[in-house]
Design a protein around this motif. Structure first.
Motif, short mmCIF file in Angstrom:
data_model
loop_
_atom_site.label_atom_id
_atom_site.label_comp_id
_atom_site.label_asym_id
_atom_site.label_seq_id
_atom_site.Cartn_x
_atom_site.Cartn_y
_atom_site.Cartn_z
N PRO A 106 -2.50 10.86 -2.89
CA PRO A 106 -2.85 9.78 -1.96
C PRO A 106 -3.76 8.75 -2.65
O PRO A 106 -4.83 9.09 -3.15
N LEU A 126 -3.52 1.12 0.98
CA LEU A 126 -2.96 1.53 2.27
C LEU A 126 -1.55 0.99 2.43
O LEU A 126 -0.65 1.70 2.90
N GLU A 140 0.70 3.15 0.41
CA GLU A 140 0.87 4.44 1.08
C GLU A 140 1.87 4.34 2.24
O GLU A 140 2.67 5.25 2.45
N SER A 194 -3.36 13.48 2.29
CA SER A 194 -3.96 12.35 2.99
C SER A 194 -4.83 12.83 4.15
O SER A 194 -5.91 12.28 4.40
N THR A 225 -8.10 5.65 5.98
CA THR A 225 -7.53 6.97 5.66
C THR A 225 -6.92 7.60 6.91
O THR A 225 -5.90 8.26 6.83
N ASP A 228 -3.65 5.93 7.46
CA ASP A 228 -2.69 6.46 6.49
C ASP A 228 -2.08 7.76 7.01
O ASP A 228 -0.86 7.95 6.93
#
Length: 143
Positions: A6, A65, A68, A86, A115, A118
């Motif tokens: 991640p 981000l 991701e 993640s 996060t 994500d």
């Protein structure tokens, strides 16, 4: 191998180095250090746009981000591992935000929220992509 990792963890590690090494680096107060102006850009309107160190860290986090979210569109087993890592990254960020000195700053709060986004976006996008890959369609009741 990079798809397993991640990317938001990179930002978290950088922030940890800065916050936990703060005394050694000469900035014991993270909030004040992060709000220092890194760049001032003079706009055509005559106003000055100041870009702080914290803003730069948030910008890097937003770029990661985005990557991701794009990675989450794949439906391989690697992505499931990425989603689990993640989630672990989010839990670590949450615990640091709540318990450690130097982590209760606005930039770190936004990193922690990203996060969380994500994790949520990764699982949601993967489920929707898997439904499309498997051809699962909504069943409509017949009258």
């Amino acid at each position: 191998m990079l798809r397993l990792f991640p990317l938001l963890l990179i930002v978290l590690i950088i922030y940890n180095i800065l916050a936990l090494g703060g005394g050694a680096m000469g900035h014991a107060d993270m909030g004040a250090w992060l709000s220092q102006n890194a760049i001032t850009i003079h706009m055509f309107s005559g106003a000055n746009w100041t870009f702080s160190i914290g803003d730069f860290i948030i910008l890097i986090t937003l770029v990661f981000l985005f990557v991701e979210v794009v990675k989450a569109t794949r439906t391989t087993s690697r992505e499931i591992i990425n989603h689990a890592l993640s989630m672990l990254t989010f839990v670590v960020a949450l615990v640091e935000f709540i318990t450690l000195k130097g982590f209760a700053t606005s930039p770190f709060f936004f990193i922690m929220v990203m996060t969380l986004f994500d994790v949520i976006a990764g699982y949601t996008i993967s489920i929707v992509a898997a439904e499309h890959d498997l051809g699962i369609a909504a069943v409509t009741p017949s009258s």
